[in-house]
Design a protein around this motif. Structure first.
Motif, PDB file in Angstrom:
ATOM      1  N   THR A  98       0.606  -1.208   0.003  1.00 39.10           N
ATOM      2  CA  THR A  98      -0.412  -0.150   0.309  1.00 39.10           C
ATOM      3  C   THR A  98       1.106   1.200  -0.159  1.00 39.10           C
ATOM      4  O   THR A  98       2.058   1.120   1.037  1.00 39.10           O
ATOM      5  CB  THR A  98      -0.691  -0.462   1.243  1.00 39.10           C
ATOM      6  N   LYS A 121      -6.443   1.597   8.842  1.00 40.10           N
ATOM      7  CA  LYS A 121      -7.367   0.079   8.110  1.00 40.10           C
ATOM      8  C   LYS A 121      -8.406   0.757   8.295  1.00 40.10           C
ATOM      9  O   LYS A 121      -8.327   1.134   9.248  1.00 40.10           O
ATOM     10  CB  LYS A 121      -7.572  -0.991   9.067  1.00 40.10           C
ATOM     11  N   LEU A 122      -9.162   0.456   6.877  1.00 39.18           N
ATOM     12  CA  LEU A 122     -10.327   1.268   6.889  1.00 39.18           C
ATOM     13  C   LEU A 122     -11.482   0.015   7.641  1.00 39.18           C
ATOM     14  O   LEU A 122     -12.508   0.516   8.272  1.00 39.18           O
ATOM     15  CB  LEU A 122     -11.088   0.660   5.388  1.00 39.18           C
ATOM     16  N   THR A 123     -11.348  -1.600   7.907  1.00 39.90           N
ATOM     17  CA  THR A 123     -12.240  -1.658   9.042  1.00 39.90           C
ATOM     18  C   THR A 123     -10.886  -2.804   9.552  1.00 39.90           C
ATOM     19  O   THR A 123     -10.043  -2.997   9.351  1.00 39.90           O
ATOM     20  CB  THR A 123     -13.057  -3.134   7.820  1.00 39.90           C
ATOM     21  N   ILE A 168      -8.411  -6.744   7.973  1.00 44.14           N
ATOM     22  CA  ILE A 168      -8.060  -6.898   6.877  1.00 44.14           C
ATOM     23  C   ILE A 168      -8.676  -7.732   5.226  1.00 44.14           C
ATOM     24  O   ILE A 168      -8.223  -6.912   4.208  1.00 44.14           O
ATOM     25  CB  ILE A 168      -6.266  -7.665   6.144  1.00 44.14           C
ATOM     26  N   HIS A 181     -11.802  -7.767   4.963  1.00 45.67           N
ATOM     27  CA  HIS A 181     -13.109  -6.071   4.805  1.00 45.67           C
ATOM     28  C   HIS A 181     -12.388  -5.131   3.931  1.00 45.67           C
ATOM     29  O   HIS A 181     -12.995  -4.674   3.464  1.00 45.67           O
ATOM     30  CB  HIS A 181     -13.814  -6.563   6.535  1.00 45.67           C
ATOM     31  N   THR A 182     -11.326  -5.364   4.732  1.00 47.67           N
ATOM     32  CA  THR A 182     -10.543  -4.326   4.420  1.00 47.67           C
ATOM     33  C   THR A 182     -10.373  -3.634   2.504  1.00 47.67           C
ATOM     34  O   THR A 182     -10.393  -3.249   1.920  1.00 47.67           O
ATOM     35  CB  THR A 182      -9.515  -3.660   5.072  1.00 47.67           C
ATOM     36  N   SER A 183      -9.617  -5.558   2.424  1.00 47.28           N
ATOM     37  CA  SER A 183      -9.593  -5.349   0.789  1.00 47.28           C
ATOM     38  C   SER A 183     -11.095  -5.035  -0.156  1.00 47.28           C
ATOM     39  O   SER A 183     -11.156  -5.227  -0.503  1.00 47.28           O
ATOM     40  CB  SER A 183      -8.821  -7.187   0.951  1.00 47.28           C
ATOM     41  N   THR A 226     -13.341  -3.635   0.691  1.00 48.83           N
ATOM     42  CA  THR A 226     -14.029  -2.735  -0.010  1.00 48.83           C
ATOM     43  C   THR A 226     -13.860  -1.722  -0.658  1.00 48.83           C
ATOM     44  O   THR A 226     -14.224  -1.439  -1.790  1.00 48.83           O
ATOM     45  CB  THR A 226     -13.759  -1.992   2.258  1.00 48.83           C
ATOM     46  N   ASN A 279      -9.103   5.680   1.559  1.00 46.60           N
ATOM     47  CA  ASN A 279      -9.841   6.155   3.084  1.00 46.60           C
ATOM     48  C   ASN A 279     -10.906   7.330   2.835  1.00 46.60           C
ATOM     49  O   ASN A 279     -12.082   6.730   3.578  1.00 46.60           O
ATOM     50  CB  ASN A 279      -9.106   6.562   4.051  1.00 46.60           C
TER      51      ASN A 279
END
Length: 481
Positions: free
Chosen positions: A163, A171-173, A176, A178-180, A182, A252
């Motif tokens: 990244t 992280k967004l969530t 990891i 769920h982040t990917s 999203t 983000n």
């Protein structure tokens, strides 16, 4: 370092990547352009390589450490650039140096090319180039992380290594995976929206999809030699500008705005504010110079050129509606300079990222204040949060290494026979993942010798992975147990 785990993970990712060869293979069947066998052969080689690395170690379940992640990411980007060059070798008869350069440029969303006569290329090859940039934009690693936990491989170490941006721990969530997912959904939704708007604006369905892939990814490859000037449409250019800027803004921020349905998240981010303000200021300056020097017939035409080219360069997309390398006065160098800034951290754009310039500027301001008031103690804040000293130090270190790599590579290019302007433009456009350069590489890199192409391709990968991911592998301490 766990060598078997690294081999297994690379095998998984290469096997997954082979699926990306299915769309161009189907397009070749649809258009009967003669490339089916070439893509089928590449798919077989890629899938077989991945399977040979993965299947013997199928039952191993181990955690990916940070050290393993760096090796996986660096090796994967080089391996994928090599394997994805095969259709160019099989279909276009390109030599290895040209094919590797083209593939690396696509994966790193640089957009520099050695190919001419795009309008006459087979549709499947054209789509394949666009698709590679789309995959590179979201990041091959980040795209695959959603599937890796099901295969017994942890993802956060890979996410941090790939990244872009200085604050990689965010992280967004919470998870990891769920982040990917999203990130992937946001990326796909933006691509679909862009394609639909292009189509409505007058592009063919094929061109709309192909250009959407390289607009949101800020890649810049086109299906036409004339790039977007081929369409000569203000509407298409404005659509491109909007989605280039969206692609260069942190995902983000996109996620927060989408989840809470609040657009004020964009303005509350100091990085986004500085980025958009820079775009406006540079655009007005460029338009004024183009109009004052008589390069453009009217101010409206000057503004049209300025808006598009400024957005294209600062987002490191590289689309063109005019050749900015021949613009008057300081404009060509000015545009190359803003490509060093690039877009926001956590976006698909290249460059050093706006956030780093914001932190450096704030730190310089604090240093000046402390010279005036020696006893002043004031922490560096960003978005009302104190920036840890380790991040400030890492940004200065990154800046120094970035400039050092640029200077050394430029000297090497000049030693290979390039003139100063061409060497400056070639290295700047590759390390910033921009595409068009200056001098002899303003249009394409077909005139560059093979050794220089190989070096510039590696510089593209270093720029895409933000230097340190590659440099850490060159330190003896990394390989000590």
């Amino acid at each position: 370092m766990n060598a078997l785990l690294i081999v297994r993970t690379l095998g998984i990712l290469l096997f997954l990547f082979s699926g990306a060869l299915v769309p161009p293979l189907l397009i070749s069947l649809l258009y009967t352009d003669g490339e089916f066998l070439h893509f089928a052969t590449t798919l077989f080689i890629t899938a077989s390589t991945g399977a040979l690395l993965w299947l013997p170690l199928l039952r191993r379940r181990e955690r990916v450490r940070t050290r393993d992640g760096f090796v996986i990411v660096a090796t994967l980007w080089i391996a994928m650039s090599l394997l994805s060059s095969l259709p160019f070798i099989f279909g276009l008869g390109m030599d290895i140096a040209d094919a590797f350069f083209e593939a690396a440029s696509a994966f790193t969303t640089t957009g520099a090319t050695v190919i001419t006569g795009l309008d006459q290329l087979p549709p499947s090859i054209l789509f394949y180039r666009q698709e590679l940039q789309w995959l590179g934009g979201i990041g091959v690693i980040v795209s695959a992380i959603a599937l890796l936990p099901m295969l017994g491989v942890g993802g956060m170490q890979l996410f941090k290594a790939e990244t872009p941006g200085p604050m990689k721990d965010e992280k967004l969530t919470p998870r990891i995976t769920h982040t990917s997912r999203t990130l992937w959904r946001l990326y796909l939704a933006m691509t679909v929206a862009c394609a639909l708007l292009y189509w409505v604006a007058g592009m063919s369905l094929f061109d709309a999809i192909a250009h959407a892939l390289t607009t949101v990814s800020t890649g810049g490859f086109s299906t036409h030699d004339a790039s977007l000037s081929y369409f000569d449409s203000v509407t298409i250019e404005l659509i491109a500008v909007v989605f280039m800027l969206l692609g260069a803004i942190s995902f983000n921020i996109h996620f927060l705005a989408w989840r809470q349905l609040r657009l004020d998240h964009y303005w509350r981010s100091v990085e986004v504010r500085v980025f958009l303000l820079t775009v406006v200021v540079v655009t007005l300056l460029v338009a004024w110079v183009l109009d004052a020097t008589g390069y453009a017939e009217t101010f409206s035409s000057a503004l049209r050129l300025a808006v598009f080219e400024t957005a294209s360069v600062i987002t490191s997309t590289g689309y063109g509606i005019d050749d900015f390398s021949v613009w008057p006065l300081m404009l060509p160098v000015l545009l190359i300079f803003i490509s060093f800034m690039g877009g926001c951290a956590g976006s698909t754009a290249g460059g050093m990222k706006v956030i780093r310039f914001v932190v450096i500027t704030k730190q310089a301001s604090l240093e000046i204040q402390q010279l005036i008031h020696p006893n002043l103690v004031r922490p560096l804040k960003l978005n009302r949060r104190v920036v840890p000293a380790r991040i400030v130090q890492s940004i200065w270190g990154f800046f120094a290494v970035y400039v050092g790599v640029f200077a050394v590579t430029m000297l090497l290019m000049m030693a290979r026979g390039m003139d100063q302007v061409t060497a400056f433009g070639a290295v700047a456009t590759c390390i910033n993942n921009l595409g068009p350069g200056l001098g002899e590489v303003a249009a394409n890199f077909s005139g560059v010798d093979d050794l220089s192409k190989g070096l510039l391709a590696l510089v593209m990968i270093m720029g895409r992975l933000e230097i340190f991911t590659i440099f850490v592998l060159l330190t003896p301490a990394f390989w000590r147990k």
